[in-house]
Design a protein around this motif. Structure first.
Motif, PDB file in Angstrom:
ATOM      1  N   VAL A   3     -41.216   9.481  75.388  1.00  0.00           N
ATOM      2  CA  VAL A   3     -41.627   9.981  73.888  1.00  0.00           C
ATOM      3  C   VAL A   3     -42.439   9.179  73.497  1.00  0.00           C
ATOM      4  O   VAL A   3     -42.722   7.985  73.828  1.00  0.00           O
ATOM      5  CB  VAL A   3     -40.468  10.093  73.156  1.00  0.00           C
ATOM      6  CG1 VAL A   3     -39.259  11.040  73.675  1.00  0.00           C
ATOM      7  CG2 VAL A   3     -39.698   8.681  72.995  1.00  0.00           C
ATOM      8  N   THR A   4     -43.417   9.646  72.662  1.00  0.00           N
ATOM      9  CA  THR A   4     -44.735   8.810  72.096  1.00  0.00           C
ATOM     10  C   THR A   4     -44.987   9.350  70.852  1.00  0.00           C
ATOM     11  O   THR A   4     -44.456  10.371  70.227  1.00  0.00           O
ATOM     12  CB  THR A   4     -46.159   9.308  73.126  1.00  0.00           C
ATOM     13  OG1 THR A   4     -46.331  10.774  72.605  1.00  0.00           O
ATOM     14  CG2 THR A   4     -45.680   9.114  74.255  1.00  0.00           C
ATOM     15  N   ARG A   5     -45.645   8.316  70.170  1.00  0.00           N
ATOM     16  CA  ARG A   5     -46.236   8.475  68.734  1.00  0.00           C
ATOM     17  C   ARG A   5     -47.411   7.697  68.561  1.00  0.00           C
ATOM     18  O   ARG A   5     -47.574   6.523  69.373  1.00  0.00           O
ATOM     19  CB  ARG A   5     -45.129   8.066  67.690  1.00  0.00           C
ATOM     20  CG  ARG A   5     -43.966   8.888  67.357  1.00  0.00           C
ATOM     21  CD  ARG A   5     -44.517  10.321  66.835  1.00  0.00           C
ATOM     22  NE  ARG A   5     -45.041  10.513  65.475  1.00  0.00           N
ATOM     23  CZ  ARG A   5     -44.551  10.585  64.386  1.00  0.00           C
ATOM     24  NH1 ARG A   5     -43.070  10.447  64.399  1.00  0.00           N
ATOM     25  NH2 ARG A   5     -45.157  10.490  63.345  1.00  0.00           N
ATOM     26  N   THR A   6     -48.202   8.095  67.899  1.00  0.00           N
ATOM     27  CA  THR A   6     -49.520   7.477  67.642  1.00  0.00           C
ATOM     28  C   THR A   6     -49.479   6.836  66.370  1.00  0.00           C
ATOM     29  O   THR A   6     -49.241   7.358  65.352  1.00  0.00           O
ATOM     30  CB  THR A   6     -50.788   8.314  67.687  1.00  0.00           C
ATOM     31  OG1 THR A   6     -50.800   9.120  68.783  1.00  0.00           O
ATOM     32  CG2 THR A   6     -52.201   7.685  67.627  1.00  0.00           C
ATOM     33  N   ASP A  78     -51.200  11.283  61.037  1.00  0.00           N
ATOM     34  CA  ASP A  78     -50.735  12.558  60.354  1.00  0.00           C
ATOM     35  C   ASP A  78     -49.302  12.391  59.580  1.00  0.00           C
ATOM     36  O   ASP A  78     -48.337  12.942  60.165  1.00  0.00           O
ATOM     37  CB  ASP A  78     -50.344  13.654  61.517  1.00  0.00           C
ATOM     38  CG  ASP A  78     -51.592  13.716  62.493  1.00  0.00           C
ATOM     39  OD1 ASP A  78     -52.638  14.024  61.834  1.00  0.00           O
ATOM     40  OD2 ASP A  78     -51.692  14.203  63.300  1.00  0.00           O
ATOM     41  N   PRO A  79     -49.102  11.456  59.010  1.00  0.00           N
ATOM     42  CA  PRO A  79     -47.944  11.122  57.937  1.00  0.00           C
ATOM     43  C   PRO A  79     -47.350  12.331  57.257  1.00  0.00           C
ATOM     44  O   PRO A  79     -48.349  13.193  56.619  1.00  0.00           O
ATOM     45  CB  PRO A  79     -48.476   9.992  57.260  1.00  0.00           C
ATOM     46  CG  PRO A  79     -49.690  10.189  56.842  1.00  0.00           C
ATOM     47  CD  PRO A  79     -50.373  10.793  58.001  1.00  0.00           C
ATOM     48  N   VAL A  80     -46.318  12.455  57.112  1.00  0.00           N
ATOM     49  CA  VAL A  80     -45.395  13.426  56.234  1.00  0.00           C
ATOM     50  C   VAL A  80     -44.780  12.715  55.140  1.00  0.00           C
ATOM     51  O   VAL A  80     -44.935  11.655  55.108  1.00  0.00           O
ATOM     52  CB  VAL A  80     -44.556  14.183  57.152  1.00  0.00           C
ATOM     53  CG1 VAL A  80     -45.082  14.939  58.133  1.00  0.00           C
ATOM     54  CG2 VAL A  80     -43.267  13.053  57.802  1.00  0.00           C
ATOM     55  N   THR A 158     -40.583   7.089  57.192  1.00  0.00           N
ATOM     56  CA  THR A 158     -41.314   8.190  57.201  1.00  0.00           C
ATOM     57  C   THR A 158     -42.027   8.240  56.013  1.00  0.00           C
ATOM     58  O   THR A 158     -41.479   8.084  54.747  1.00  0.00           O
ATOM     59  CB  THR A 158     -40.626   9.496  57.575  1.00  0.00           C
ATOM     60  OG1 THR A 158     -39.746   9.297  58.623  1.00  0.00           O
ATOM     61  CG2 THR A 158     -41.383  10.823  57.435  1.00  0.00           C
ATOM     62  N   GLY A 159     -43.196   8.528  55.972  1.00  0.00           N
ATOM     63  CA  GLY A 159     -44.184   8.609  54.556  1.00  0.00           C
ATOM     64  C   GLY A 159     -44.359   7.285  53.654  1.00  0.00           C
ATOM     65  O   GLY A 159     -44.227   7.526  52.558  1.00  0.00           O
ATOM     66  N   ILE A 160     -44.018   6.035  54.452  1.00  0.00           N
ATOM     67  CA  ILE A 160     -44.109   4.889  53.752  1.00  0.00           C
ATOM     68  C   ILE A 160     -45.204   3.953  54.554  1.00  0.00           C
ATOM     69  O   ILE A 160     -45.183   3.974  55.830  1.00  0.00           O
ATOM     70  CB  ILE A 160     -42.763   4.160  53.589  1.00  0.00           C
ATOM     71  CG1 ILE A 160     -41.766   5.011  53.059  1.00  0.00           C
ATOM     72  CG2 ILE A 160     -42.845   2.817  52.998  1.00  0.00           C
ATOM     73  CD1 ILE A 160     -40.254   4.411  52.934  1.00  0.00           C
ATOM     74  N   ARG A 161     -46.090   3.273  53.633  1.00  0.00           N
ATOM     75  CA  ARG A 161     -47.156   2.717  54.086  1.00  0.00           C
ATOM     76  C   ARG A 161     -46.883   1.142  53.669  1.00  0.00           C
ATOM     77  O   ARG A 161     -46.901   0.817  52.538  1.00  0.00           O
ATOM     78  CB  ARG A 161     -48.771   3.092  53.876  1.00  0.00           C
ATOM     79  CG  ARG A 161     -49.164   3.830  54.716  1.00  0.00           C
ATOM     80  CD  ARG A 161     -50.622   4.142  54.432  1.00  0.00           C
ATOM     81  NE  ARG A 161     -51.223   5.372  55.087  1.00  0.00           N
ATOM     82  CZ  ARG A 161     -52.189   6.140  54.803  1.00  0.00           C
ATOM     83  NH1 ARG A 161     -52.694   5.835  53.422  1.00  0.00           N
ATOM     84  NH2 ARG A 161     -52.639   6.938  55.530  1.00  0.00           N
ATOM     85  N   VAL A 162     -47.043   0.113  54.513  1.00  0.00           N
ATOM     86  CA  VAL A 162     -46.879  -1.292  54.123  1.00  0.00           C
ATOM     87  C   VAL A 162     -48.156  -1.991  54.480  1.00  0.00           C
ATOM     88  O   VAL A 162     -48.801  -1.623  55.620  1.00  0.00           O
ATOM     89  CB  VAL A 162     -45.736  -1.920  55.005  1.00  0.00           C
ATOM     90  CG1 VAL A 162     -46.023  -3.643  54.622  1.00  0.00           C
ATOM     91  CG2 VAL A 162     -44.432  -1.467  54.510  1.00  0.00           C
ATOM     92  N   GLN A 163     -48.675  -2.566  53.544  1.00  0.00           N
ATOM     93  CA  GLN A 163     -50.016  -3.499  53.446  1.00  0.00           C
ATOM     94  C   GLN A 163     -49.938  -4.895  53.481  1.00  0.00           C
ATOM     95  O   GLN A 163     -50.021  -5.560  52.419  1.00  0.00           O
ATOM     96  CB  GLN A 163     -50.894  -2.898  52.421  1.00  0.00           C
ATOM     97  CG  GLN A 163     -50.996  -1.297  52.738  1.00  0.00           C
ATOM     98  CD  GLN A 163     -51.872  -0.870  51.273  1.00  0.00           C
ATOM     99  OE1 GLN A 163     -51.517  -0.674  50.251  1.00  0.00           O
ATOM    100  NE2 GLN A 163     -53.013  -0.267  51.610  1.00  0.00           N
ATOM    101  N   PRO A 164     -49.696  -5.415  54.369  1.00  0.00           N
ATOM    102  CA  PRO A 164     -49.509  -7.097  54.349  1.00  0.00           C
ATOM    103  C   PRO A 164     -50.887  -7.492  53.945  1.00  0.00           C
ATOM    104  O   PRO A 164     -51.990  -7.109  54.401  1.00  0.00           O
ATOM    105  CB  PRO A 164     -49.181  -7.292  56.021  1.00  0.00           C
ATOM    106  CG  PRO A 164     -48.837  -6.028  56.517  1.00  0.00           C
ATOM    107  CD  PRO A 164     -49.298  -4.891  56.032  1.00  0.00           C
TER     108      PRO A 164
END
Length: 413
Positions: A3-6, A78-80, A158-164
């Protein structure tokens, strides 16, 4: 069948080590990867971009890899929208709730990215949809004991972005030294000068400086210098324990700290009782502020806090004598008071206290500038290992550090 994700990595991903970390995470967790695109920033200001196809033998392994990549700032292509679920009861979060890092975080809700307010580690994210508050939607952190039944809580990544925080090539400016990690070998005076410059820059920008202080600040004779910084407005708030406040006041009333004369290092007769006498006197006066107003306390850090209206939080522990009337003995109430201070702080000095430093560090976002000073290198190491990776550590005697720092700051006025 794999299985893969980008995922995408963007920013100063080479200088900060993010790309190397990402490759290591995938390999360590038995995955594989293929770099689909890699654009290198070719000057100090330019950022880099990497698009990475991540592969694993099964969905569970892939999810574990994506979770770790998410923690260092990788984002899914392509985040949801974020997935949410209502809290089933007060202080109860949904299964698989998202537990925050201390890095700046965004969530995608109704097709738009929203900043998460009051970010700190080990919290849940609560979402208020548009219409429930003025100008919504809104997202913010909540500690678990503050969750209310029906709160919409973010789940999974899902739908969460972290910015260190990134480490750009040019680490100049007054806060450039903050990239330096732990040091007991660099020239102390030079580093203290840089800390002084950072305090001055913070105040020049109307920032807030919080000092987390342990009793050793008073024992070592550094209390007068810290009091000077409080009086002159370079320290906006103090976070400490019952011991620090007690010994600071004891020093003013009896000239001792934990029974020892700070000037002569002698132990006067009955000196070992001075701290409990001090607590008794402050209880009799009704607290620190009444004791200052009545003239009982005439100097010291707590005196300057009261006289110049600087905020202070005294958090209690099971070890406390007395305690002082101002000491917050309820652990949750003390946490909340510390949390309010931490959210206001732009720069934090942690001085000779392990447990209190870790407690405050847990409430700080990773964007807050932190300097931790202790004679024991393990204090600094444990603070960083607990998640305050943005901290710079200085291994030195607190009795030398604080007076030298005060001299640099006050001489520059």
């Amino acid at each position: 069948m794999s299985v893969t994700r980008t995922v995408e990595l963007e920013g100063h991903i080479i200088d900060s080590g993010m790309m190397q970390q990402a490759f290591g995470i995938v390999m360590d967790l038995d995955g594989d990867f293929e770099v689909e695109q890699f654009d290198v920033g070719k000057d100090k200001e330019s950022t880099s971009y990497c698009r990475l196809q991540v592969m694993a033998a099964d969905q569970s392994t892939l999810q574990s890899i994506l979770h770790e990549l998410h923690q260092i700032g990788a984002t899914l292509m392509d985040p949801v929208d974020v997935t949410v679920a209502p809290a089933p009861a007060d202080q109860v979060v949904p299964n698989r709730f998202y537990s925050t890092t201390n890095h700046p975080t965004k969530i995608r809700y109704d097709g738009q990215w929203i900043d998460v307010e009051n970010i700190e580690m080990d919290c849940a994210i609560v979402i208020e949809p548009a219409g429930s508050v003025d100008g919504g939607p809104r997202a913010y952190t909540k500690v678990l004991n503050a969750i209310k039944e029906g709160d919409l809580v973010a789940t999974d990544e899902t739908g969460i972005r972290v910015q260190p925080p990134e480490r750009p090539r040019d680490a100049g400016g007054p806060f450039g030294f903050m990239q330096g990690g732990i040091s007991s070998e660099r020239p102390s005076e030079s580093l203290i000068r840089q800390v002084a410059n950072a305090i001055e820059e913070t105040k020049a920008q109307d920032g807030n400086v919080l000092v987390v202080a342990g009793p050793a600040v008073i024992h070592s004779g550094a209390g007068d210098a810290l009091a000077d910084l409080v009086r002159e407005g370079y320290v906006d708030s103090i976070s400490a324990g019952n011991g620090f406040a007690t010994h600071d006041i004891e020093r003013n009333l009896y000239g001792t700290s934990l029974g020892m004369d700070v000037e002569t290092l002698e132990h006067p007769r009955k000196g070992h009782k001075h701290h409990i006498y001090t607590i008794s006197e402050i209880i009799r006066a009704g607290g620190i502020q009444p004791a200052v107003e009545d003239g009982l306390i005439s100097g010291g850090v707590m005196y300057e806090c009261v006289t110049h209206d600087r905020d202070y939080v005294i958090a209690g522990s099971i070890r406390d004598d007395g305690p002082l009337p101002d000491t917050i003995t309820d652990a949750v109430e003390a946490q909340n008071a510390i949390r309010e201070q931490a959210h206001e702080a732009d720069m934090v000095l942690m001085l000779a206290t392990l447990l209190h430093s870790v407690a405050v560090g847990n409430c700080l976002p990773s964007t807050t500038k932190v300097v931790c000073v202790d004679i024991n290198p393990a204090t600094v190491t444990q603070l960083i290992d607990r998640g305050s990776a943005q901290a710079i550590g200085m291994v030195t005697d607190i009795g030398t550090f604080v007076p030298t720092l005060a001299d640099f700051v006050l001489d520059d006025e």
